[in-house]
Design a protein around this motif. Sequence first.
Motif: not given
Length: 232
Positions: A9, A17-18, A178, A182, A185-186, A191, A201, A203-204
């Motif tokens: 990620a 970021t992710a 991943n 994710v 990071l949410a 954050k 940040v 996400s991917t």
Amino acid sequence: MSRRTMMIALLCAASSTAFAQTPSTGSGQAYPTRAARMIVPWTAGGTADLLARIASQKFSESFGQQFVVDNRPGAGGLIGSEQAAKAAPDGHTLLLATTAPNSVAPSLYAKIENIVVASPFVKSGRIKALAVTSAKRAGALPSIPTIAESGVPGFEAVGWFGVVASAATPKEVVAKLNSELVRALATPEIKERISSLGAEVVSTTPEGLDQFNRAQIALWAKVVKASGARAE
């Protein structure tokens, strides 16, 4: 590294970021089965090290196994990156990937200072920032214009950070890592911690990070070729 690693990620300074859950590896064995490590190809205390510690802490909390940060600096990030690429492809050795060894190194060994390092000095008045290199203004320094705004339309150059694993790592393990990152990071807490460093940040997916890095390799290859520079 792009041909020998599997992207997990994206986690970018001055850009993105992710990373989060899948039940098991392809063999049906639970993951992780032991302590894991995240190699950082830079010295302790730097941007990459700080971001790796945030991700490793969350992985440790989520998976119930310790994820330790292993600093392996040298050769512009290539020493640690090579060690990660040669590790067993079981998801227990990860790499905090960065711009220099992953995007620039295929064309040149380079040193692309990032906003996380520079922003405290700008805010304290010790240095004056003329512009940021991202396509849009940075959240950490909203009053500083972009280079595109300053007279060079279309200019964009960012420093990015991501987590990768050996290319043969089971897809189930990559998906588990991943989805957990994710999710982490949410959260407002993470954050805020990353934002306070001056990073943003985004996400991917593993595929999204792979496409991003390939585009970055192509971009920096043009820059290196145009400059005529060569690393010894």
